[in-house]
Design a protein around this motif. Structure first.
Motif, PDB file in Angstrom:
ATOM      1  N   ARG A  69       0.575  -1.237  -0.355  1.00 10.62           N
ATOM      2  CA  ARG A  69       0.025  -0.009   0.009  1.00 10.62           C
ATOM      3  C   ARG A  69       0.987   1.275  -0.063  1.00 10.62           C
ATOM      4  NH1 ARG A  69      -0.524  -3.882   3.801  1.00 10.62           N
ATOM      5  NH2 ARG A  69      -3.055  -4.789   3.446  1.00 10.62           N
ATOM      6  N   THR A  70       0.324   2.336  -0.898  1.00  5.42           N
ATOM      7  CA  THR A  70       1.020   3.296  -0.468  1.00  5.42           C
ATOM      8  C   THR A  70       1.129   3.696   1.033  1.00  5.42           C
ATOM      9  OG1 THR A  70      -1.238   5.092  -0.237  1.00  5.42           O
ATOM     10  CG2 THR A  70       0.167   4.780  -2.585  1.00  5.42           C
ATOM     11  N   PRO A  71       1.879   4.892   1.988  1.00 10.17           N
ATOM     12  CA  PRO A  71       1.608   5.477   2.876  1.00 10.17           C
ATOM     13  C   PRO A  71       0.424   5.804   3.696  1.00 10.17           C
ATOM     14  CG  PRO A  71       3.655   5.780   1.574  1.00 10.17           C
ATOM     15  CD  PRO A  71       3.277   5.697   1.017  1.00 10.17           C
ATOM     16  N   THR A  72       0.300   6.927   2.627  1.00  8.94           N
ATOM     17  CA  THR A  72      -1.460   7.259   2.891  1.00  8.94           C
ATOM     18  C   THR A  72      -2.176   6.250   3.167  1.00  8.94           C
ATOM     19  OG1 THR A  72      -1.565   8.265   0.542  1.00  8.94           O
ATOM     20  CG2 THR A  72      -0.323   9.507   1.697  1.00  8.94           C
ATOM     21  N   ALA A  73      -2.924   5.436   2.374  1.00  8.33           N
ATOM     22  CA  ALA A  73      -3.697   4.256   2.198  1.00  8.33           C
ATOM     23  C   ALA A  73      -3.266   3.999   2.988  1.00  8.33           C
ATOM     24  CB  ALA A  73      -3.119   3.282   1.146  1.00  8.33           C
ATOM     25  N   THR A  74      -2.305   3.275   3.427  1.00  2.86           N
ATOM     26  CA  THR A  74      -2.052   2.521   5.354  1.00  2.86           C
ATOM     27  C   THR A  74      -2.115   3.795   6.017  1.00  2.86           C
ATOM     28  OG1 THR A  74      -0.262   1.154   4.382  1.00  2.86           O
ATOM     29  CG2 THR A  74       0.185   1.569   6.842  1.00  2.86           C
ATOM     30  N   ALA A  75      -2.114   4.568   6.447  1.00  9.21           N
ATOM     31  CA  ALA A  75      -2.237   5.753   7.265  1.00  9.21           C
ATOM     32  C   ALA A  75      -4.240   5.831   7.498  1.00  9.21           C
ATOM     33  CB  ALA A  75      -1.862   6.711   6.884  1.00  9.21           C
ATOM     34  N   MET A  76      -4.406   5.577   6.331  1.00 13.83           N
ATOM     35  CA  MET A  76      -6.004   5.503   6.144  1.00 13.83           C
ATOM     36  C   MET A  76      -6.878   4.670   6.588  1.00 13.83           C
ATOM     37  SD  MET A  76      -6.429   7.121   2.293  1.00 13.83           S
ATOM     38  CE  MET A  76      -8.289   6.824   2.389  1.00 13.83           C
ATOM     39  N   GLN A  77      -6.340   3.380   6.579  1.00 13.76           N
ATOM     40  CA  GLN A  77      -6.888   2.040   7.027  1.00 13.76           C
ATOM     41  C   GLN A  77      -6.832   2.234   8.897  1.00 13.76           C
ATOM     42  OE1 GLN A  77      -5.133  -0.894   4.112  1.00 13.76           O
ATOM     43  NE2 GLN A  77      -7.114  -1.654   4.590  1.00 13.76           N
ATOM     44  N   ALA A  78      -4.795   2.805   9.278  1.00 12.23           N
ATOM     45  CA  ALA A  78      -5.118   2.366  11.040  1.00 12.23           C
ATOM     46  C   ALA A  78      -5.656   3.379  11.085  1.00 12.23           C
ATOM     47  CB  ALA A  78      -3.355   2.793  10.703  1.00 12.23           C
ATOM     48  N   VAL A 123       3.395   8.298   6.911  1.00 12.75           N
ATOM     49  CA  VAL A 123       2.252   8.299   8.034  1.00 12.75           C
ATOM     50  C   VAL A 123       1.844   9.364   8.880  1.00 12.75           C
ATOM     51  CG1 VAL A 123       1.121   6.268   9.359  1.00 12.75           C
ATOM     52  CG2 VAL A 123       2.568   5.498   7.853  1.00 12.75           C
ATOM     53  N   ARG A 124       3.370   9.599   9.629  1.00 15.68           N
ATOM     54  CA  ARG A 124       3.048  10.217  10.936  1.00 15.68           C
ATOM     55  C   ARG A 124       2.714  11.711  10.430  1.00 15.68           C
ATOM     56  NH1 ARG A 124       4.796   7.835  15.343  1.00 15.68           N
ATOM     57  NH2 ARG A 124       6.907   7.159  15.520  1.00 15.68           N
ATOM     58  N   GLN A 125       3.128  12.503   9.487  1.00 17.16           N
ATOM     59  CA  GLN A 125       2.383  13.124   8.940  1.00 17.16           C
ATOM     60  C   GLN A 125       0.659  13.131   9.036  1.00 17.16           C
ATOM     61  OE1 GLN A 125       3.348  15.780   5.942  1.00 17.16           O
ATOM     62  NE2 GLN A 125       6.019  14.696   6.421  1.00 17.16           N
ATOM     63  N   VAL A 126       0.534  12.329   8.221  1.00 15.29           N
ATOM     64  CA  VAL A 126      -1.401  11.898   8.156  1.00 15.29           C
ATOM     65  C   VAL A 126      -1.692  12.261   9.557  1.00 15.29           C
ATOM     66  CG1 VAL A 126      -3.005  10.136   7.632  1.00 15.29           C
ATOM     67  CG2 VAL A 126      -1.065  10.478   5.725  1.00 15.29           C
ATOM     68  N   GLU A 138      13.152  10.624  -2.243  1.00  8.99           N
ATOM     69  CA  GLU A 138      13.861   9.352  -3.352  1.00  8.99           C
ATOM     70  C   GLU A 138      12.530   9.051  -3.659  1.00  8.99           C
ATOM     71  OE1 GLU A 138      17.652   6.334  -4.103  1.00  8.99           O
ATOM     72  OE2 GLU A 138      17.530   7.188  -1.796  1.00  8.99           O
ATOM     73  N   PHE A 139      12.065   7.925  -2.775  1.00  7.29           N
ATOM     74  CA  PHE A 139      11.706   7.218  -3.198  1.00  7.29           C
ATOM     75  C   PHE A 139       9.172   7.499  -3.446  1.00  7.29           C
ATOM     76  CE2 PHE A 139      14.724   5.043  -0.800  1.00  7.29           C
ATOM     77  CZ  PHE A 139      14.745   3.987  -1.855  1.00  7.29           C
ATOM     78  N   PHE A 140       8.903   8.912  -2.663  1.00  7.89           N
ATOM     79  CA  PHE A 140       7.749   9.459  -2.279  1.00  7.89           C
ATOM     80  C   PHE A 140       7.807  10.783  -2.678  1.00  7.89           C
ATOM     81  CE2 PHE A 140       7.889   5.527   0.169  1.00  7.89           C
ATOM     82  CZ  PHE A 140       6.569   4.191  -0.348  1.00  7.89           C
ATOM     83  N   GLN A 141       6.951  10.620  -3.131  1.00  6.66           N
ATOM     84  CA  GLN A 141       6.280  12.523  -3.615  1.00  6.66           C
ATOM     85  C   GLN A 141       5.450  13.352  -3.521  1.00  6.66           C
ATOM     86  OE1 GLN A 141       7.185  15.277  -7.388  1.00  6.66           O
ATOM     87  NE2 GLN A 141       9.047  15.814  -6.508  1.00  6.66           N
ATOM     88  N   LEU A 142       4.474  13.582  -3.085  1.00  2.96           N
ATOM     89  CA  LEU A 142       3.293  14.468  -2.590  1.00  2.96           C
ATOM     90  C   LEU A 142       3.719  15.710  -2.551  1.00  2.96           C
ATOM     91  CD1 LEU A 142       2.237  11.583   0.603  1.00  2.96           C
ATOM     92  CD2 LEU A 142       2.059  11.812  -2.646  1.00  2.96           C
ATOM     93  N   PRO A 143       3.210  16.346  -2.606  1.00  4.87           N
ATOM     94  CA  PRO A 143       2.252  15.937  -4.757  1.00  4.87           C
ATOM     95  C   PRO A 143       3.032  15.467  -5.584  1.00  4.87           C
ATOM     96  CG  PRO A 143       1.769  18.465  -4.560  1.00  4.87           C
ATOM     97  CD  PRO A 143       2.435  18.583  -3.230  1.00  4.87           C
ATOM     98  N   LEU A 144       2.601  14.481  -6.704  1.00  8.65           N
ATOM     99  CA  LEU A 144       3.859  14.023  -7.113  1.00  8.65           C
ATOM    100  C   LEU A 144       3.971  15.174  -8.458  1.00  8.65           C
ATOM    101  CD1 LEU A 144       5.094  11.077  -8.708  1.00  8.65           C
ATOM    102  CD2 LEU A 144       2.883  11.270 -10.165  1.00  8.65           C
ATOM    103  N   ALA A 145       4.903  15.203  -8.592  1.00 10.95           N
ATOM    104  CA  ALA A 145       5.601  16.836  -9.866  1.00 10.95           C
ATOM    105  C   ALA A 145       5.686  16.373 -11.135  1.00 10.95           C
ATOM    106  CB  ALA A 145       6.973  17.339  -9.845  1.00 10.95           C
ATOM    107  N   GLU A 146       5.184  17.134 -12.414  1.00  7.50           N
ATOM    108  CA  GLU A 146       4.567  16.338 -13.392  1.00  7.50           C
ATOM    109  C   GLU A 146       6.293  16.158 -13.706  1.00  7.50           C
ATOM    110  OE1 GLU A 146       2.930  19.759 -16.067  1.00  7.50           O
ATOM    111  OE2 GLU A 146       3.697  20.917 -14.603  1.00  7.50           O
ATOM    112  N   GLU A 147       7.297  15.987 -13.734  1.00  9.69           N
ATOM    113  CA  GLU A 147       9.078  16.261 -13.629  1.00  9.69           C
ATOM    114  C   GLU A 147       8.574  14.342 -13.459  1.00  9.69           C
ATOM    115  OE1 GLU A 147      10.521  18.845 -10.343  1.00  9.69           O
ATOM    116  OE2 GLU A 147       8.611  19.177 -12.571  1.00  9.69           O
TER     117      GLU A 147
END
Length: 352
Positions: A69-78, A123-126, A138-147
């Motif tokens: 799961r993405t980190p935000t999806a995991t945080a939602m379930q938690a 997850v902690r931010q959520v 390096e692995f996650f970018q929120l929000p996702l940039a065009e590049e």
């Protein structure tokens, strides 16, 4: 010391007798119940089902795989399960291994420790909900940039639901020294699978390395939870009791991962059983699983599990209580759980 039970992940179907054991655990005043996932059953759904039928047990994932799961999806379930259970949820996370991550989820496995740092931070931010969630990692970018493949229309968001607890506990499954240290640095607890009390000083050293870099924003090290999975086999005959657990150890040492990339085998190596691991792994990978199980030394089983009659378990529990382990997650049926809890209560070791 607290006691929980772990149901693990399912094999061909739901684990037989699990619901009865969980309801009994709730009646006995046991601390928690924990689920897991591999590439079959998920870790969250059983907790929602069993949690709805219990009142006191903490509900933990041991583990939820981060690549699932993405980190935000995991945080939602938690945060959802935490609300539904009245604040009983505990989020246990793990990186799994390359065979599952790349073979089942189709995700890259490179640099799992660095990926874990970013994952936990999101997850902690959520859960804090102090501001919209943003990260440029390096692995996650929120929000996702065009590049990086985005449309440019994404914007920072925060959860519509107000989390019940901003400090919902996050535990990390870890087996190697660096990952154990990472758990102590950024999480609220550690989920070991092969803990041997005789090597307690070694494990405490790994944790100390992480505590040295721990953020003051997190709970102090004194409140850090070490929730160790401990298989239990009660029998008057020690060898017969050990025989029930040898296939489980053989599976982890020989069948979980490739020959050169098996983190479970590496964890058992650290306990001093490298030669035995070589034999177990060779036999298992050759398809000789019964012989692999027979090659598991009784001493190894006794290091990481509770096996034998109640009197022997009573003699061994104090060394677990004196270790860094704060919660024993019993991998056992209802009868074995009752035996261990009864012995612990008699010894005055049971924290309710």
């Amino acid at each position: 010391m607290r006691f929980g039970i772990t149901t693990g992940y399912w094999s061909a179907g739901p684990p037989a007798g699990a619901q009865e054991a969980i309801l009994e655990a709730d009646r006995l005043g046991i601390d928690s119940v924990w689920t897991a996932e591999a590439y079959g059953s998920d870790a969250f759904t059983p907790l929602a089902w069993w949690g709805s039928q219990t009142r006191h047990l903490r509900l933990g994932t041991a583990i939820a795989q981060m690549s699932a799961r993405t980190p935000t999806a995991t945080a939602m379930q938690a945060l959802t399960l935490d609300h539904l259970s009245g604040g009983r949820f505990v989020l246990g996370l793990g990186a799994s291994g390359p065979q599952v991550v790349e073979g089942w989820y189709g995700q890259p496995y490179r640099r799992p420790l660095a990926r874990t740092r970013e994952y936990v931070e999101i997850v902690r931010q959520v859960l804090r909900r102090g501001a919209p969630v943003t990260i440029d990692g390096e692995f996650f970018q929120l929000p996702l940039a065009e590049e990086r493949g985005g449309t440019g229309l994404g914007k920072p968001l925060r959860p519509t639901v107000h989390p019940l607890r901003a400090d919902l506990p996050i535990l990390l499954a870890a087996e190697g020294p660096k990952n154990i240290a990472l758990a102590a640095e950024i999480c609220d607890g550690w989920l070991p699978v092969f803990y041997a009390p005789r090597l307690d000083a070694m494990f405490r050293g790994f944790l100390a390395d992480g505590f040295a870099s721990r953020s003051p924003e997190l709970a102090p090290a004194e409140r850090f939870e070490v929730a160790a999975s401990v298989p239990v086999s009660v029998d008057d005959d020690v060898e017969r009791a050990a025989d029930r657990l040898r296939p489980w150890i053989a599976l982890y040492v020989g069948g979980m991962g490739a020959k050169g990339a098996n983190f479970h085998r590496n964890a058992v190596d650290m306990l001093g059983y490298s030669d035995a691991c070589d034999e177990i792994q060779d036999l298992y990978l050759a398809g000789r699983k019964d012989e692999a199980a027979k090659a598991v030394p009784t001493a190894l089983v006794e290091d990481v599990a509770l096996v034998g009659p109640a009197e022997k378990i009573a003699a061994e529990l104090p060394r677990w209580e004196a270790s860094a382990v704060t919660t024993m997650l019993l991998q056992a049926d209802a009868d074995a759980v009752r035996t261990v809890v009864g012995v612990a209560a008699t010894l005055g070791l049971l924290e309710r």
